[in-house]
Design a protein around this motif. Structure first.
Motif, mmCIF file in Angstrom:
data_model
loop_
_atom_site.group_PDB
_atom_site.id
_atom_site.type_symbol
_atom_site.label_atom_id
_atom_site.label_comp_id
_atom_site.label_asym_id
_atom_site.label_seq_id
_atom_site.Cartn_x
_atom_site.Cartn_y
_atom_site.Cartn_z
ATOM 1 N N PHE A 1 56.211 35.378 80.401
ATOM 2 C CA PHE A 1 57.616 35.080 80.116
ATOM 3 C C PHE A 1 57.757 33.695 79.478
ATOM 4 C CE2 PHE A 1 61.579 33.077 81.498
ATOM 5 C CZ PHE A 1 62.514 33.969 81.003
ATOM 6 N N LEU A 2 57.145 32.689 80.096
ATOM 7 C CA LEU A 2 57.245 31.323 79.574
ATOM 8 C C LEU A 2 56.609 31.201 78.195
ATOM 9 C CD1 LEU A 2 56.530 29.305 82.830
ATOM 10 C CD2 LEU A 2 58.686 29.327 81.528
ATOM 11 N N GLY A 3 55.514 31.904 77.980
ATOM 12 C CA GLY A 3 54.888 31.900 76.658
ATOM 13 C C GLY A 3 55.823 32.458 75.603
ATOM 14 N N PHE A 4 56.522 33.541 75.957
ATOM 15 C CA PHE A 4 57.496 34.125 75.033
ATOM 16 C C PHE A 4 58.629 33.129 74.759
ATOM 17 C CE2 PHE A 4 61.545 36.277 74.433
ATOM 18 C CZ PHE A 4 61.291 36.989 73.275
ATOM 19 N N MET A 5 59.155 32.512 75.822
ATOM 20 C CA MET A 5 60.251 31.560 75.643
ATOM 21 C C MET A 5 59.803 30.364 74.793
ATOM 22 S SD MET A 5 62.757 33.093 76.999
ATOM 23 C CE MET A 5 63.993 31.812 76.816
ATOM 24 N N ARG A 6 58.567 29.962 74.950
ATOM 25 C CA ARG A 6 58.038 28.852 74.138
ATOM 26 C C ARG A 6 57.952 29.259 72.668
ATOM 27 N NH1 ARG A 6 56.964 25.269 71.325
ATOM 28 N NH2 ARG A 6 55.575 23.502 71.697
ATOM 29 N N ARG A 7 57.565 30.516 72.415
ATOM 30 C CA ARG A 7 57.453 30.985 71.019
ATOM 31 C C ARG A 7 58.811 31.081 70.329
ATOM 32 N NH1 ARG A 7 53.689 34.071 73.642
ATOM 33 N NH2 ARG A 7 54.985 35.947 73.700
ATOM 34 N N ILE A 8 59.880 31.372 71.067
ATOM 35 C CA ILE A 8 61.198 31.493 70.425
ATOM 36 C C ILE A 8 61.958 30.167 70.409
ATOM 37 C CG2 ILE A 8 61.357 33.949 70.980
ATOM 38 C CD1 ILE A 8 63.584 33.161 73.046
ATOM 39 N N GLN A 9 61.393 29.128 71.004
ATOM 40 C CA GLN A 9 62.040 27.821 71.082
ATOM 41 C C GLN A 9 61.960 27.090 69.741
ATOM 42 O OE1 GLN A 9 63.695 25.931 73.612
ATOM 43 N NE2 GLN A 9 64.014 24.589 71.865
ATOM 44 N N PRO A 10 63.104 26.862 69.076
ATOM 45 C CA PRO A 10 63.083 26.053 67.848
ATOM 46 C C PRO A 10 62.717 24.606 68.165
ATOM 47 C CG PRO A 10 65.135 27.294 68.033
ATOM 48 C CD PRO A 10 64.431 27.399 69.357
ATOM 49 N N VAL A 11 62.281 23.884 67.172
ATOM 50 C CA VAL A 11 61.845 22.500 67.356
ATOM 51 C C VAL A 11 63.008 21.575 67.723
ATOM 52 C CG1 VAL A 11 60.845 20.508 66.151
ATOM 53 C CG2 VAL A 11 59.894 22.782 65.810
ATOM 54 N N ASP A 12 64.191 21.827 67.157
ATOM 55 C CA ASP A 12 65.274 20.854 67.261
ATOM 56 C C ASP A 12 66.517 21.311 68.020
ATOM 57 O OD1 ASP A 12 65.930 22.759 65.401
ATOM 58 O OD2 ASP A 12 66.778 21.348 63.958
ATOM 59 N N ARG A 13 66.484 22.489 68.620
ATOM 60 C CA ARG A 13 67.670 22.999 69.321
ATOM 61 C C ARG A 13 67.224 24.092 70.288
ATOM 62 N NH1 ARG A 13 66.883 25.195 64.648
ATOM 63 N NH2 ARG A 13 67.216 27.390 64.222
ATOM 64 N N LEU A 14 68.156 24.580 71.091
ATOM 65 C CA LEU A 14 67.859 25.698 71.989
ATOM 66 C C LEU A 14 67.964 27.012 71.226
ATOM 67 C CD1 LEU A 14 69.833 24.573 75.157
ATOM 68 C CD2 LEU A 14 67.350 24.778 74.931
ATOM 69 N N PRO A 15 67.227 28.026 71.664
ATOM 70 C CA PRO A 15 67.341 29.331 71.000
ATOM 71 C C PRO A 15 68.648 30.026 71.385
ATOM 72 C CG PRO A 15 65.814 29.474 72.846
ATOM 73 C CD PRO A 15 66.217 28.033 72.718
ATOM 74 N N PRO A 16 69.212 30.829 70.475
ATOM 75 C CA PRO A 16 70.397 31.614 70.804
ATOM 76 C C PRO A 16 70.002 32.875 71.580
ATOM 77 C CG PRO A 16 69.756 32.058 68.555
ATOM 78 C CD PRO A 16 68.821 30.984 69.065
ATOM 79 N N ARG A 17 70.976 33.522 72.177
ATOM 80 C CA ARG A 17 70.729 34.759 72.919
ATOM 81 C C ARG A 17 70.043 35.802 72.032
ATOM 82 N NH1 ARG A 17 69.535 39.018 73.728
ATOM 83 N NH2 ARG A 17 70.383 40.641 75.040
ATOM 84 N N ALA A 18 70.406 35.863 70.773
ATOM 85 C CA ALA A 18 69.838 36.858 69.856
ATOM 86 C C ALA A 18 68.325 36.694 69.696
ATOM 87 C CB ALA A 18 70.517 36.777 68.495
ATOM 88 N N ALA A 19 67.799 35.502 69.930
ATOM 89 C CA ALA A 19 66.355 35.279 69.818
ATOM 90 C C ALA A 19 65.598 35.900 70.991
ATOM 91 C CB ALA A 19 66.052 33.790 69.745
ATOM 92 N N PHE A 20 66.310 36.129 72.100
ATOM 93 C CA PHE A 20 65.679 36.736 73.279
ATOM 94 C C PHE A 20 65.727 38.253 73.113
ATOM 95 C CE2 PHE A 20 65.624 38.558 77.507
ATOM 96 C CZ PHE A 20 64.485 37.964 78.020
ATOM 97 N N ASP A 21 64.614 38.825 72.679
ATOM 98 C CA ASP A 21 64.518 40.260 72.446
ATOM 99 C C ASP A 21 63.908 40.928 73.678
ATOM 100 O OD1 ASP A 21 64.140 42.839 71.571
ATOM 101 O OD2 ASP A 21 62.654 42.318 70.041
ATOM 102 N N PRO A 22 64.710 41.644 74.467
ATOM 103 C CA PRO A 22 64.178 42.285 75.672
ATOM 104 C C PRO A 22 63.015 43.236 75.391
ATOM 105 C CG PRO A 22 66.568 42.400 75.659
ATOM 106 C CD PRO A 22 66.141 41.876 74.313
ATOM 107 N N ALA A 23 63.010 43.868 74.240
ATOM 108 C CA ALA A 23 61.922 44.800 73.909
ATOM 109 C C ALA A 23 60.572 44.088 73.858
ATOM 110 C CB ALA A 23 62.210 45.497 72.583
ATOM 111 N N ALA A 24 60.576 42.818 73.519
ATOM 112 C CA ALA A 24 59.326 42.065 73.451
ATOM 113 C C ALA A 24 58.739 41.792 74.829
ATOM 114 C CB ALA A 24 59.553 40.746 72.714
#
Length: 165
Positions: free
Chosen positions: A23-46
Motif C-alpha cells: 500500500f505504502l509503495g503504491f502511495m509513494r508512486r502516486i505522490q507528486p514531487v510538489d503537492r499531494l495526490p488527488p483522489r483520482a490518482a488513487f486507483d482501487p483497481a491497482a
C-alpha cells in the motif's frame, strides 16, 4: 519537495507487513514531487488484493478553527469484520463514541493538518472483534484535490493476519 514524500519513505522503512508495504509503495508512486495526490490518482483497481483492508474517509471541515470530522465513504470487508465501530456512511466520532477510542480520529487529524502520512505499528488502540491480536500495523495517507488542502484520507490496516509477515 513535498514533506509527504519523507513521511511515506519513513513509513515504508518501518512497515513490516506485506500488505502495508505494498500500500505504502503504491502511495509513494502516486505522490507528486510538489503537492499531494488527488483522489483520482488513487486507483482501487491497482490495489485490488488489498481493498478488504482499506478505509477511505472524507475530511469534513465545518468552519475555521474547528477540528475536522471524518466521514467513512468506503471500508473494506476485513475492516468491517474486525470492528463494530467502523461503519460506512457515518462519522468516526459518532461511531467510536468515547475519548478513549480517539486514536483513529487523532491519527487522521494529524494527517489532515500536516498533509503527511501517519504510520502506526503496535498494540491496537481501539477494541476490535479480533481480540487475540497483540500488534496491528496501519497507515493513513492524505489526498487533496487542490494539491494542498487534505480532503480525503485513505488508510490501510493490517490486523496481524498477513501470511507474509
Amino acid at each position: 519537495m513535498h514533506p509527504n514524500i519523507a513521511a511515506l519513505d519513513a513509513a515504508l522503512a518501518q512497515a513490516r507487513t506485506a500488505t502495508v508495504r505494498e500500500f505504502l509503495g503504491f502511495m509513494r508512486r502516486i505522490q507528486p514531487v510538489d503537492r499531494l495526490p488527488p483522489r483520482a490518482a488513487f486507483d482501487p483497481a491497482a490495489l485490488a488484493p488489498l481493498l478488504a483492508n482499506v478505509v477511505l474517509v472524507e475530511v469534513v471541515r465545518d468552519g475555521p478553527g474547528q477540528s475536522p470530522r471524518f466521514f467513512v465513504r468506503v471500508a473494506g470487508q476485513t475492516v468491517l469484520d474486525a470492528s463494530d465501530q467502523i461503519k460506512m456512511n457515518s462519522y468516526l466520532d459518532e461511531t467510536l463514541g468515547t475519548p478513549a477510542q480517539a486514536a483513529p480520529i487523532d491519527a487522521r487529524s494529524a494527517a489532515a493538518a500536516s498533509g503527511c502520512a501517519q504510520f502506526w505499528r503496535g498494540p491496537p488502540r481501539i477494541r476490535f472483534k479480533l481480540d487475540y491480536l497483540d500488534t496491528i500495523e496501519l497507515a493513513h495517507c492524505p489526498l487533496a484535490e487542490d494539491g494542498s488542502t487534505v480532503d480525503r484520507i485513505v488508510s490501510i490496516i493490517d490486523y496481524g493476519l498477513d501470511p507474509l509477515r
